[in-house]
Write a protein that holds these residues in place. Structure first.
Motif, short mmCIF file in Angstrom:
data_model
loop_
_atom_site.label_atom_id
_atom_site.label_comp_id
_atom_site.label_asym_id
_atom_site.label_seq_id
_atom_site.Cartn_x
_atom_site.Cartn_y
_atom_site.Cartn_z
N UNK A 155 0.83 -1.21 0.00
CA UNK A 155 0.00 0.00 0.00
C UNK A 155 0.87 1.26 0.00
N UNK A 156 1.93 1.26 0.80
CA UNK A 156 2.84 2.40 0.82
C UNK A 156 3.51 2.57 -0.54
N UNK A 157 3.94 1.45 -1.14
CA UNK A 157 4.57 1.49 -2.47
C UNK A 157 3.62 2.15 -3.48
N UNK A 166 -6.12 4.99 2.40
CA UNK A 166 -7.44 4.82 3.01
C UNK A 166 -8.53 4.55 1.99
N UNK A 167 -8.31 4.94 0.73
CA UNK A 167 -9.32 4.75 -0.31
C UNK A 167 -9.29 3.35 -0.93
N UNK A 168 -8.32 2.55 -0.58
CA UNK A 168 -8.23 1.20 -1.15
C UNK A 168 -9.21 0.26 -0.45
N UNK A 169 -9.42 -0.89 -1.08
CA UNK A 169 -10.26 -1.92 -0.46
C UNK A 169 -9.42 -3.01 0.19
N UNK A 213 -4.51 0.20 8.21
CA UNK A 213 -4.12 0.87 9.46
C UNK A 213 -2.61 0.86 9.64
N UNK A 214 -1.98 -0.29 9.33
CA UNK A 214 -0.53 -0.36 9.49
C UNK A 214 0.18 0.60 8.55
#
Length: 356
Positions: free
Chosen positions: A128-130, A147-150, A157-158
């Motif tokens: 997600x960070x990538x 936050x917009x991802x599923x 949260x991590x």
């Protein structure tokens, strides 16, 4: 006749740094010794604490700041180089001190972000960070993207918590240092002395990547020189890949690196082997002497770490110049600006108090 390290005896062929003077075996001073500032170089300055490596870095910075066509950037992890801006006994040393440095979030690539935050790119939070770092340019945008991802809530949260941690460091800003800020005619001192290891490395990685990319893209006209004190702290952190890129590929676009460390045994071999100029002050630790020994070129007779060759006093240096395949014993000149790297002494503080 003056010899120019990195060039030879062609003193008039471009700008030089007045490095110092030759040191005879009896300790007397000889002819002037200079350093080429016209071409890009990878330079390593080593020496145990108290023998002058930071002083030497300051000498190079002074003459770079006076040289047209270059852009010196001094990364200062000890708060020792603000004195460059305190006035000069010789020609002016134009200097800007950045006391609260920040870089833009997009100056780090996605892999750098994962490394900085200690996340595997293959993990849920790391992926997600990538993705956020690859598409967004600010930390708020990265948070919104995550936050917009599923993705599973635990992963979101991590990832968000890690980005919030980076935001708490205060070193990422949309108006952070960029190539145009760093490539002014004067020297730029980036004071990272108040930072912990991770944010300090983040700033250096952002600076190194932006300078290199700007020269590759021909976005700046001056040739950057990145001067790095306590370099082992950065080669051991997230800044390392960007510094190694400058070392191995910086010559073609014209980016120089001058790395100073009291622990050459703690920097990767590439930092030693890729340096075309090595300036050694006194070393005594076996690991550090071994690192220097591994870098000894074949054109040097005997060992450069022999007792007869190695410097013994503060300010004395042994210079190995790969460009001209020569070795020089020298004494570094006095600084024109105050030297901010000296250790305080109790006797000086005591006398200062009694004088008040």
């Amino acid at each position: 006749m003056t010899f120019v390290v990195g060039r030879g005896r062609n003193v008039s062929d471009g700008p030089v740094c007045r490095l110092g003077t030759y040191r005879a075996r009896d300790g007397s001073r000889g002819a002037d010794l200079a350093l080429d500032l016209d071409r890009p170089h990878a330079m390593l300055v080593v020496g145990k604490r108290g023998y002058g490596k930071s002083h030497t870095l300051g000498v190079v910075a002074e003459d770079l700041a006076r040289t047209a066509g270059v852009a010196p950037v001094v990364v200062d992890p000890m708060g020792a180089f603000d004195a460059l801006a305190d006035g000069s006994a010789g020609d002016p040393v134009p200097t800007t001190v950045v006391s609260e440095p920040a870089v833009t979030a997009d100056s780090l690539d996605p892999r750098s972000w994962c490394s900085l935050l200690g996340l595997s790119p293959e993990s849920g939070a790391g992926s997600l960070v990538w993705r956020a770092a690859a598409t967004e340019s600010t930390l708020p945008e990265m948070r919104e993207c995550i936050e917009a991802t599923d993705a599973p809530g635990a992963d979101r949260r991590a990832a968000t918590n890690h980005v919030e941690l980076a935001a708490s460091w205060g070193v990422f800003d949309p108006d952070g240092l960029g190539p145009d800020d760093l490539c002014d005619p004067e020297a730029t001192v980036v004071d990272v002395s108040g930072f912990d290891a991770a944010p300090m490395n983040a700033v250096v990685r952002g600076i190194a990547e932006s300078l290199y990319d700007a020269r590759v893209d021909e976005a700046v006209d001056r040739l950057p020189w990145l001067l790095l004190d306590e370099a082992h702290a950065f080669f051991g952190g997230v800044a390392a890949p960007a510094l190694e890129t400058v070392l191995t590929r910086g010559r073609t676009p014209g980016v120089s690196l001058v790395a100073a460390t009291q622990r050459p045994g703690a920097v990767p071999d590439v930092a030693v082997s890729q340096s075309d100029v090595i300036v050694s002050h006194r070393l005594t630790a076996g690991e550090d002497l071994a690192a220097l020994e591994r870098a000894q070129p074949t054109y040097v007779d005997g060992s450069i770490t022999d007792g007869d060759r190695m410097p013994t006093e503060p300010g004395e240096v042994l210079v190995v110049d790969d460009a001209t395949e020569t070795v020089h014993a020298a004494t570094v000149r006095a600084r024109d600006t105050p030297h901010g790297g000296a250790s305080p002494r109790a006797s000086e503080l005591s006398s200062g108090r009694s004088a008040e």
